[in-house]
Scaffold this active site. Structure first.
Site, short mmCIF file in Angstrom:
data_model
loop_
_atom_site.label_atom_id
_atom_site.label_comp_id
_atom_site.label_asym_id
_atom_site.label_seq_id
_atom_site.Cartn_x
_atom_site.Cartn_y
_atom_site.Cartn_z
N ARG A 45 0.82 -1.24 0.00
CA ARG A 45 0.00 0.00 0.00
C ARG A 45 0.84 1.27 0.00
O ARG A 45 0.39 2.32 0.43
CB ARG A 45 -0.99 0.01 1.17
N LYS A 105 3.56 11.43 -11.42
CA LYS A 105 2.71 10.59 -12.29
C LYS A 105 3.42 9.26 -12.47
O LYS A 105 4.57 9.22 -12.91
CB LYS A 105 2.51 11.25 -13.65
N GLU A 136 10.96 19.09 -24.49
CA GLU A 136 10.23 19.43 -23.25
C GLU A 136 10.83 20.68 -22.60
O GLU A 136 10.12 21.48 -21.98
CB GLU A 136 10.23 18.26 -22.27
N LYS A 149 8.21 22.95 -13.54
CA LYS A 149 7.34 21.78 -13.32
C LYS A 149 6.90 21.74 -11.86
O LYS A 149 5.73 21.48 -11.55
CB LYS A 149 8.06 20.48 -13.70
N GLU A 169 -3.76 17.24 -11.45
CA GLU A 169 -4.23 17.65 -12.78
C GLU A 169 -5.75 17.83 -12.83
O GLU A 169 -6.43 17.31 -13.71
CB GLU A 169 -3.77 16.65 -13.85
N ARG A 222 -2.52 22.00 -14.18
CA ARG A 222 -1.40 21.14 -14.59
C ARG A 222 -1.46 20.81 -16.09
O ARG A 222 -0.43 20.51 -16.70
CB ARG A 222 -1.38 19.86 -13.73
N ASN A 281 0.67 20.19 -20.98
CA ASN A 281 0.32 19.47 -22.21
C ASN A 281 0.45 20.32 -23.45
O ASN A 281 -0.02 19.94 -24.53
CB ASN A 281 -1.11 18.93 -22.13
N HIS A 339 1.07 18.67 -26.67
CA HIS A 339 0.86 17.24 -26.47
C HIS A 339 -0.42 16.72 -27.12
O HIS A 339 -0.54 15.52 -27.36
CB HIS A 339 0.86 16.89 -24.97
N HIS A 395 0.46 13.59 -28.93
CA HIS A 395 -0.01 12.24 -28.55
C HIS A 395 -0.70 11.56 -29.72
O HIS A 395 -0.54 10.36 -29.95
CB HIS A 395 -0.99 12.33 -27.37
N HIS A 402 8.63 10.53 -28.26
CA HIS A 402 7.64 11.42 -27.62
C HIS A 402 8.00 12.90 -27.85
O HIS A 402 7.16 13.69 -28.29
CB HIS A 402 7.58 11.08 -26.13
P1 NAD Z 1 13.03 5.63 -22.11
O1 NAD Z 1 12.87 5.45 -20.68
O2 NAD Z 1 12.53 4.58 -23.02
O3 NAD Z 1 14.58 5.89 -22.41
C1 NAD Z 1 14.99 6.12 -23.75
C2 NAD Z 1 16.13 5.19 -24.14
O4 NAD Z 1 17.34 5.66 -23.52
C3 NAD Z 1 15.97 3.77 -23.68
O5 NAD Z 1 16.50 2.93 -24.69
C4 NAD Z 1 16.85 3.67 -22.43
O6 NAD Z 1 17.29 2.39 -22.16
C5 NAD Z 1 17.98 4.59 -22.83
N1 NAD Z 1 18.74 5.23 -21.76
C6 NAD Z 1 18.27 5.74 -20.59
N2 NAD Z 1 19.24 6.41 -19.97
C7 NAD Z 1 20.35 6.32 -20.73
C8 NAD Z 1 21.66 6.82 -20.62
N3 NAD Z 1 22.02 7.64 -19.63
N4 NAD Z 1 22.56 6.49 -21.58
C9 NAD Z 1 22.19 5.72 -22.65
N5 NAD Z 1 20.95 5.25 -22.82
C10 NAD Z 1 20.04 5.54 -21.88
O7 NAD Z 1 12.36 6.99 -22.62
P2 NAD Z 1 12.14 8.42 -21.94
O8 NAD Z 1 12.03 9.35 -23.07
O9 NAD Z 1 13.11 8.69 -20.86
O10 NAD Z 1 10.72 8.26 -21.23
C11 NAD Z 1 9.56 7.99 -21.97
C12 NAD Z 1 8.52 7.45 -21.01
O11 NAD Z 1 8.26 8.43 -20.03
C13 NAD Z 1 7.20 7.10 -21.64
O12 NAD Z 1 6.77 5.85 -21.15
C14 NAD Z 1 6.26 8.19 -21.16
O13 NAD Z 1 4.92 7.75 -21.04
C15 NAD Z 1 6.86 8.54 -19.83
N6 NAD Z 1 6.59 9.89 -19.36
C16 NAD Z 1 6.13 10.05 -18.10
C17 NAD Z 1 5.89 11.30 -17.60
C18 NAD Z 1 5.45 11.48 -16.17
O14 NAD Z 1 5.12 12.60 -15.78
N7 NAD Z 1 5.44 10.44 -15.38
C19 NAD Z 1 6.14 12.44 -18.39
C20 NAD Z 1 6.62 12.24 -19.68
C21 NAD Z 1 6.85 10.97 -20.16
N1 GLY Z 2 4.19 15.24 -18.13
C1 GLY Z 2 3.08 16.05 -17.76
C2 GLY Z 2 2.77 16.02 -16.31
O1 GLY Z 2 3.54 15.53 -15.51
O2 GLY Z 2 1.74 16.47 -15.92
#
Ligand code: NAD
Ligand code: GLY
Length: 362
Positions: free
Chosen positions: A125, A147, A189, A231, A241, A245, A249, A252, A256, A269
């Site tokens: 939990r 998130k 971003e 942020k 949100e 918040r 977007n 986005h 998206h 992305h």
């Molecule tokens: P990712 O986590 O897939 O990383 C991108 C690539 O880089 C992967 O192949 C990973 O293995 C590699 N990598 C990571 N760190 C590295 C490093 N230092 N050196 C070499 N390679 C490295 O992609 P991302 O763009 O970081 O994240 C995308 C994800 O984030 C999506 O799932 C999206 O939905 C999510 N997201 C979440 C939020 C949130 O607020 N929680 C916001 C935006 C995106």
């Molecule tokens: N990535 C958008 C948010 O965290 O709200």
């Protein structure tokens, strides 16, 4: 010369937490986690690519600080951001007898961060977790704000909760191994934060983009700190949100839709968001909110960064309407669309997907 380290705070009352940002922080992870009061066990969640590069450093640091470490290496990629991966995390935590004082560390990009955060929110939990983002996108966006979640076969991030980390550790040195395409996608971003809230950040990027792309440490710390500060301010005002918040977007709505329509394989992305930002700024100009000079600065900076600006030719306007209609944030057929008032301010307007596309086609 001493390594740079800055600390920001996300102020959310009892759920407030620090963001430590600087150089050579991975080798200090153990000490920094100790300061926020985790119990004796830390479960590192990571993937094979990141593990190969940084796991030994982080594990050694945690052990030096006296932690018992259990590491879960999940398969690489968005396709594994699912309930099966979560089961792998839970199985390991149970086998290692983690308790409510134990802590999870997300070591990786946004995929790992979202899954590790969700596991922390739901195991027993809720146990504490620490974000250690290693992509630029994760450092400026996904590691801050709480998130968390996983994908469902019917859509991205359909299963999730808001659950804030106990600490965020951003080591800019990790960006040195990031593929350039991923770095540039993360930059989209950062540009977004400039457009929605910070003309100074936007101007800095215009002036010193080449130094950012060359990974100038001091500059990286400055732009990541500015991004995280924006942020944090947004999240402090509207953690779950309910309203404001959604300003995050910007770009986005179209972004998206483009990601979905191109099967999440063609565009990263940040690349999809870059196109979406140019389209949102174009609509803002058509609405008389964004002057032509600001529009041209926004598309100019996005292009200069090496990001795409145009809707791919294989995506038709009808498809784009459909792609936006299925957006999970659409209410009663109307999408809360973020427009920019020049650079540094925004406004929300409600449009149907067809109205958005009609303004783009005009
Ligand atoms: P990712 O986590 O897939 O990383 C991108 C690539 O880089 C992967 O192949 C990973 O293995 C590699 N990598 C990571 N760190 C590295 C490093 N230092 N050196 C070499 N390679 C490295 O992609 P991302 O763009 O970081 O994240 C995308 C994800 O984030 C999506 O799932 C999206 O939905 C999510 N997201 C979440 C939020 C949130 O607020 N929680 C916001 C935006 C995106
Ligand atoms: N990535 C958008 C948010 O965290 O709200």
């Amino acid at each position: 010369m001493a390594n740079i380290m800055r600390t920001l705070t996300v102020n959310l009352g009892a759920r407030s937490y620090p963001i430590h940002l600087g150089e050579a922080l991975l080798p200090r992870a153990g000490d920094l986690i100790k300061q926020v009061g985790c119990g004796e066990k830390v479960g590192i969640v990571t993937n094979p690519k990141v593990a190969e590069l940084y796991l030994a450093t982080v594990e050694a640091s945690l052990r030096r600080s006296g932690f018992h470490v259990a590491t879960v290496v999940l398969p690489e990629g968005e396709a594994h951001k699912n309930l099966d991966s979560l089961a792998t995390i839970y199985d390991r935590l149970i086998a290692e007898r983690f308790d409510r004082s134990s802590c999870i560390m997300a070591l990786g990009g946004g995929v790992i961060g979202d899954m590790a955060g969700f596991a922390a929110a739901t195991f027993l939990r809720g146990i504490p977790y620490v974000q250690v983002p290693t992509t630029l996108l994760a450092q400026v966006d996904s590691s801050v704000g709480g998130k968390t979640g996983v994908n469902h076969r019917e859509g991205k991030n359909l299963i999730g909760v808001f659950y804030q980390p106990r600490l965020v550790i951003i080591d800019v040195d990790a960006l040195s191994t990031l593929p350039t395409r991923e770095l540039v996608a993360g930059l989209a971003e950062v540009i977004k934060y400039g457009v929605i809230a910070d003309p100074k950040l936007f101007g800095l990027l215009e002036e010193r983009l080449d130094r950012v792309l060359a990974l100038d440490r001091e500059l990286l710390v400055e732009v990541i700190a500015a991004s995280c500060a924006i942020k944090a301010t947004v999240v402090e005002q509207d953690e779950r949100e309910q309203d404001y918040r959604s300003v995050l977007n910007f770009g986005h709505t179209v972004g998206h839709a483009l990601e979905a329509l191109t099967g999440y394989t063609e565009l990263l992305h940040g690349e999809a968001v870059a196109i979406g930002m140019v389209q949102a700024a174009t609509i803002s100009a058509r609405q008389g909110l964004c002057d032509e000079k600001s529009l041209s600065r926004i598309s100019g900076l996005i292009e200069k960064a090496g990001l795409p600006t145009k809707v791919p030719s294989n995506v038709g306007l009808k498809e784009l309407v459909w792609g936006m209609e299925v957006d999970k944030k659409s209410i009663g057929g109307k999408i809360k669309f973020v427009l920019c008032r020049g650079i540094g301010a925004t406004e929300f307007q409600r449009f149907s997907a067809a109205e958005i596309v009609a303004q783009l086609a005009a």
